[in-house]
Design a protein around this motif. Structure first.
Motif, PDB file in Angstrom:
ATOM      1  N   GLN A 283       0.829  -1.212   0.000  1.00 32.28           N
ATOM      2  CA  GLN A 283       0.000   0.000   0.000  1.00 32.28           C
ATOM      3  C   GLN A 283       0.859   1.257   0.000  1.00 32.28           C
ATOM      4  O   GLN A 283       0.575   2.217  -0.714  1.00 32.28           O
ATOM      5  CB  GLN A 283      -0.932   0.005   1.213  1.00 32.28           C
ATOM      6  CG  GLN A 283      -2.142  -0.893   1.072  1.00 32.28           C
ATOM      7  CD  GLN A 283      -3.178  -0.613   2.129  1.00 32.28           C
ATOM      8  OE1 GLN A 283      -3.162   0.427   2.779  1.00 32.28           O
ATOM      9  NE2 GLN A 283      -4.081  -1.541   2.331  1.00 32.28           N
ATOM     10  N   LYS A 287       1.047   4.207  -2.882  1.00 29.26           N
ATOM     11  CA  LYS A 287       0.818   5.630  -2.609  1.00 29.26           C
ATOM     12  C   LYS A 287       2.005   6.478  -3.066  1.00 29.26           C
ATOM     13  O   LYS A 287       1.821   7.567  -3.621  1.00 29.26           O
ATOM     14  CB  LYS A 287       0.563   5.833  -1.109  1.00 29.26           C
ATOM     15  CG  LYS A 287      -0.795   5.314  -0.644  1.00 29.26           C
ATOM     16  CD  LYS A 287      -0.954   5.449   0.861  1.00 29.26           C
ATOM     17  CE  LYS A 287      -2.285   4.883   1.316  1.00 29.26           C
ATOM     18  NZ  LYS A 287      -2.419   4.921   2.798  1.00 29.26           N
ATOM     19  N   GLN A 290       1.843   6.783  -6.772  1.00 29.94           N
ATOM     20  CA  GLN A 290       0.794   7.710  -7.189  1.00 29.94           C
ATOM     21  C   GLN A 290       1.236   9.156  -7.000  1.00 29.94           C
ATOM     22  O   GLN A 290       1.016  10.006  -7.871  1.00 29.94           O
ATOM     23  CB  GLN A 290      -0.489   7.429  -6.387  1.00 29.94           C
ATOM     24  CG  GLN A 290      -1.655   8.349  -6.710  1.00 29.94           C
ATOM     25  CD  GLN A 290      -2.206   8.153  -8.105  1.00 29.94           C
ATOM     26  OE1 GLN A 290      -1.826   7.193  -8.788  1.00 29.94           O
ATOM     27  NE2 GLN A 290      -3.076   9.039  -8.534  1.00 29.94           N
ATOM     28  N   ARG A 291       1.874   9.438  -5.861  1.00 31.83           N
ATOM     29  CA  ARG A 291       2.358  10.812  -5.617  1.00 31.83           C
ATOM     30  C   ARG A 291       3.419  11.210  -6.640  1.00 31.83           C
ATOM     31  O   ARG A 291       3.431  12.335  -7.146  1.00 31.83           O
ATOM     32  CB  ARG A 291       2.925  10.931  -4.194  1.00 31.83           C
ATOM     33  CG  ARG A 291       1.884  10.962  -3.105  1.00 31.83           C
ATOM     34  CD  ARG A 291       2.460  11.474  -1.792  1.00 31.83           C
ATOM     35  NE  ARG A 291       3.514  10.605  -1.307  1.00 31.83           N
ATOM     36  CZ  ARG A 291       3.336   9.607  -0.463  1.00 31.83           C
ATOM     37  NH1 ARG A 291       2.100   9.339  -0.023  1.00 31.83           N
ATOM     38  NH2 ARG A 291       4.342   8.859  -0.037  1.00 31.83           N
TER      39      ARG A 291
END
Length: 299
Positions: A283, A287, A290-291
């Motif tokens: 996870q 993240k 994605q950032r």
């Protein structure tokens, strides 16, 4: 009277026909397994050799070196000292309570099953996203794979290949692969048409659109699928131990049959620790990706 007698005879006829069909299918599968079982088993020899090598590598390598590599991978994926420290403490407790070797065995088979699920699942998901016909064919199969009781997978696999690591891997992959296929398909289909049209306007080929636009934008969704696949693979650890897959599942199975409460509890907690570790790391990596993607897009 004639109608009522027909109604009473009908169930008996149905049972006889069903019994005949079952016996025929059982005989056909038995003959198939005897004729081709050894040939099919030989196809999996490279995978078996890799599994044995990887398991031996994790067990024979000094624990401090394995732990150092794990922490380095965790920190490299998450850039979080808090999570890395949590993994370090969990792995030290696993070693302290004498579960290190079983944990390494479980870690090896889960890693291999996850990699196989990714290697097989992402291309199938891409195919489904590019073809409605492929999606219509695969969706019912995935529904069956996700709803079929896990024990049912073991029956044909064990009949064909016996007991051991390879049947366990096959059963785990069949059980765990649907999420990564579904979410790869979903993630690619959710990429906006305007983005694809812009890429086409810049002269991108279909392959360039797939690898340069669709897959990067779908990566958070694909990572969610990989995360679910890992969790489902770990859920199969105890069931796979029933067909000879060594690891944390076997002590749990032993504790069930012999009522060893503490043994089952400790090994169950070790499985939970692995699950949390995989879950948080995957996870956190999703993240971060994605950032990074959003920062690149805005830049």
């Amino acid at each position: 009277m004639a109608d009522s007698s027909w109604l009473t005879e009908f169930p008996d006829m149905s049972r006889r026909e069903l019994l005949t069909i079952r016996k025929t299918l059982d005989g056909l599968y038995r003959d198939f397994s005897r004729e081709y079982g050894d040939t099919i088993e030989s196809l999996f020899d490279p995978l078996l050799q890799f599994l044995i090598w990887f398991e031996d590598l994790l067990i024979s390598t000094p624990w401090w070196l394995v732990l150092g590599v794990i922490i380095a991978v965790v920190y490299g994926a998450t850039r979080s000292w808090k999570l890395s420290t949590g993994v370090l403490v969990s792995m030290l407790l696993i070693g302290y309570f004498g579960m290190w070797e079983d944990t390494m065995r479980t870690l090896s088979i889960i890693t291999v099953c996850t990699l196989l699920s990714i290697i097989l699942g992402i291309p199938i998901g891409i195919l489904m996203s590019r073809s409605d016909k492929a999606q219509s064919v695969m969706t019912p199969l995935l529904d069956i794979m996700q709803t079929m009781p896990a024990f049912v997978y073991l029956i044909p696999v064990v009949m064909l290949l016996g007991i051991g690591k390879i049947p366990g891997v096959i059963a785990v992959v069949i059980y765990a692969i649907p999420p990564v296929i579904r979410l790869t398909n979903l993630g690619i289909r959710l990429v906006s048409r305007e983005t694809l049209e812009a890429a086409t306007a810049y002269g991108a080929t279909p392959t360039q659109r797939l690898f340069g636009v669709q897959l990067p934008l779908a990566m958070p969704t694909i990572m969610a699928g990989i995360n679910q696949t890992i969790m489902m693979a770990l859920a199969m650890v105890v069931i796979a131990s029933m067909i000879g897959v060594k690891g944390l599942g076997q002590p749990v199975l032993k504790s069930i049959t012999n009522q060893y409460f503490t043994l089952g509890l400790l090994n169950g907690l070790a499985i939970v620790a692995l699950a949390i570790m995989f879950d948080r790391v995957s996870q956190s990596y999703a993240k971060r990706s994605q950032r990074h993607l959003e920062g690149r897009d805005h830049g």
